[in-house]
Design a protein around this motif. Structure first.
Motif, PDB file in Angstrom:
ATOM      1  N   ASP A 113       1.762   3.408   2.091  1.00 63.03           N
ATOM      2  CA  ASP A 113       2.750   3.580   3.157  1.00 63.03           C
ATOM      3  C   ASP A 113       3.705   2.395   3.261  1.00 63.03           C
ATOM      4  O   ASP A 113       4.544   2.371   4.166  1.00 63.03           O
ATOM      5  CB  ASP A 113       2.041   3.753   4.508  1.00 63.03           C
ATOM      6  CG  ASP A 113       1.147   4.972   4.538  1.00 63.03           C
ATOM      7  OD1 ASP A 113       1.521   5.998   3.945  1.00 63.03           O
ATOM      8  OD2 ASP A 113       0.076   4.890   5.156  1.00 63.03           O
ATOM      9  N   ASP A 159       3.166  -0.345   4.456  1.00 61.01           N
ATOM     10  CA  ASP A 159       3.047  -1.050   5.733  1.00 61.01           C
ATOM     11  C   ASP A 159       1.865  -2.015   5.771  1.00 61.01           C
ATOM     12  O   ASP A 159       1.378  -2.375   6.847  1.00 61.01           O
ATOM     13  CB  ASP A 159       3.018  -0.065   6.908  1.00 61.01           C
ATOM     14  CG  ASP A 159       1.800   0.831   6.888  1.00 61.01           C
ATOM     15  OD1 ASP A 159       0.989   0.749   5.931  1.00 61.01           O
ATOM     16  OD2 ASP A 159       1.649   1.625   7.832  1.00 61.01           O
ATOM     17  N   ALA A 160       1.410  -2.429   4.597  1.00 62.76           N
ATOM     18  CA  ALA A 160       0.407  -3.496   4.501  1.00 62.76           C
ATOM     19  C   ALA A 160       0.617  -4.184   3.153  1.00 62.76           C
ATOM     20  O   ALA A 160       1.029  -3.543   2.184  1.00 62.76           O
ATOM     21  CB  ALA A 160      -1.006  -2.950   4.617  1.00 62.76           C
ATOM     22  N   ASP A 220       0.833  -1.200   0.000  1.00 61.83           N
ATOM     23  CA  ASP A 220       0.000   0.000   0.000  1.00 61.83           C
ATOM     24  C   ASP A 220       0.873   1.258   0.000  1.00 61.83           C
ATOM     25  O   ASP A 220       2.110   1.200  -0.027  1.00 61.83           O
ATOM     26  CB  ASP A 220      -1.019  -0.019   1.141  1.00 61.83           C
ATOM     27  CG  ASP A 220      -0.396   0.211   2.497  1.00 61.83           C
ATOM     28  OD1 ASP A 220       0.846   0.209   2.612  1.00 61.83           O
ATOM     29  OD2 ASP A 220      -1.155   0.380   3.466  1.00 61.83           O
TER      30      ASP A 220
END
Lengths: 129, 129
Positions: free
Chosen positions: B82, B84-85, B80
């Protein structure tokens, strides 16, 4: 009100008081984003039918679309088998991603590293005015 | 190999070394489960094209299907905005959930609390023999 508050008693929030929440467009199946909820965010979502998350960076409730207008009407709230993850089926107004893309998951891993597979539909400076 | 290891350098693992990973059936769009990956799990997934997670309860790599046979062939790995997923588009063999259901997200919140919206397709004792 889309669900009773008693649902909250069944949720296994993590040691930080948060649970991961996936937002999926209800009719197309597109996964839009992953965010976090604390008990207050989930309670507000269940009560209002509008997605409310907990912003870890701002350390406060984040009513999705509060500054961008890109709200999420919640169609269904689901928990998984361990009750430690939430799936929200939503109707996304506009775009989910702060970059102006429909979905936050626009970076695809490939032989040359990460490639952008979606372009912004809206300029970010038009989203946050 | 479905992606270069350099992708790992772009991933924002959490302070516990983990990142949330969503598994979605690539053709139907069904969200199957949410699990966790550490760097080794993601590296193995990128190298083999078979989903490998990190089991927080067993504190070790969890090669999805290693005991049940319900493997996930990985079609696409996405990050994603950021980083972070993770979103994995997969082709799920059989069922994703240890309860024998196709998806782990079978509990729906409603006025009367949580309701089961999907029945097991396989008896759990047939999955883990």
């Amino acid at each position: 009100m889309i669900a009773d508050r008693r649902v909250l008693d069944r949720v296994a929030f993590g040691p930080d008081g948060l649970i991961a929440a996936i937002a999926q467009q209800h009719d197309t199946g597109e996964v839009l984003m992953l965010a976090w909820m604390n008990a207050d965010a989930l309670a507000e979502t269940l009560a209002t039918g509008q997605a409310c998350y907990f912003s870890r960076s701002r350390n406060r409730l984040w009513r999705k679309g509060e500054s961008s207008g890109q709200t999420q009407r919640v169609v269904s709230v689901r928990l998984d088998c361990d009750q430690d993850a939430v799936l929200l089926l939503v109707d996304q107004t506009g775009v989910a991603c702060h970059t102006g893309r429909r979905s936050c998951f626009y970076l695809e891993a490939g032989p040359d590293g990460l490639a952008e597979i979606a372009a912004p539909l809206v300029a970010p400076d038009q989203l946050y005015r």
